[in-house]
Structure formats: C-alpha cells, structure tokens
Design a protein around this motif. Structure first.
Motif, PDB file in Angstrom:
ATOM      1  N   ARG A  40      37.618  42.050  36.150  1.00 30.41           N
ATOM      2  CA  ARG A  40      38.788  42.737  36.725  1.00 30.41           C
ATOM      3  C   ARG A  40      38.429  43.365  38.059  1.00 30.41           C
ATOM      4  NH1 ARG A  40      39.489  44.549  31.417  1.00 30.41           N
ATOM      5  NH2 ARG A  40      38.631  46.570  31.962  1.00 30.41           N
ATOM      6  N   LYS A  43      38.247  40.799  40.748  1.00 31.02           N
ATOM      7  CA  LYS A  43      39.569  40.288  41.085  1.00 31.02           C
ATOM      8  C   LYS A  43      40.232  41.190  42.130  1.00 31.02           C
ATOM      9  CE  LYS A  43      42.806  40.549  38.026  1.00 31.02           C
ATOM     10  NZ  LYS A  43      43.574  40.369  36.792  1.00 31.02           N
ATOM     11  N   THR A  47      37.980  38.606  48.495  1.00 33.44           N
ATOM     12  CA  THR A  47      36.995  37.553  48.263  1.00 33.44           C
ATOM     13  C   THR A  47      36.093  37.359  49.468  1.00 33.44           C
ATOM     14  OG1 THR A  47      38.657  35.981  48.964  1.00 33.44           O
ATOM     15  CG2 THR A  47      38.383  36.296  46.597  1.00 33.44           C
TER      16      THR A  47
END
Length: 75
Positions: A40, A43, A47
């Motif tokens: 999590r 996420k 990125t």
C-alpha cells in the motif's frame, strides 16, 4: 458522532485472540500484513522519482536580502 477517528469508512475491528493459532501462524499472518502494508505504501509514492535539475556548479547559490545577518557584531 462515530467513535473511530479515521477518515475511511471501515469499522475498526476489535482485536481477536484465536487460541487455535500457534506462534508460526501468527508470524505468518504478521508477515502477510507487513507485506500488504508495504505494498500500500509503494502504491502511494510516485513511481518515478524526479531528480533535481543539475544547474551549472560555477554559478553561486542564490542569495536574498535575508541571507546575511541583520546585525553586525563588533568584538
């Protein structure tokens, strides 16, 4: 007025003690939860990390009017 202070609408589960679980099972569950929490977290973070532009190192850093001391002290 709800008694849980978090913003998501999941009710807070009461802690459960399952006498049928042994320490190995508990350790496995902890590891699964840790992996899920880390997933999590990954996420949510972007990125691709943006790198700061490398400007000419020859130019001095910017200096504003407040970068010098207001008072000059004489010894």
């Amino acid at each position: 007025s709800s008694n849980n202070n978090n913003n998501n609408n999941k009710p807070i589960e009461e802690p459960k003690f399952d006498p049928n679980l042994n320490d190995d099972d508990r350790e496995r569950i902890r590891q699964d939860r840790l992996d899920a929490a880390e997933a999590r977290l990954k996420k949510h973070e972007p990125t691709t990390k943006r790198k700061k532009k490398q400007s000419d190192s020859s130019s001095p850093p910017l200096r504003g009017p407040n970068s010098e001391n207001l008072m000059r002290w004489n010894a």
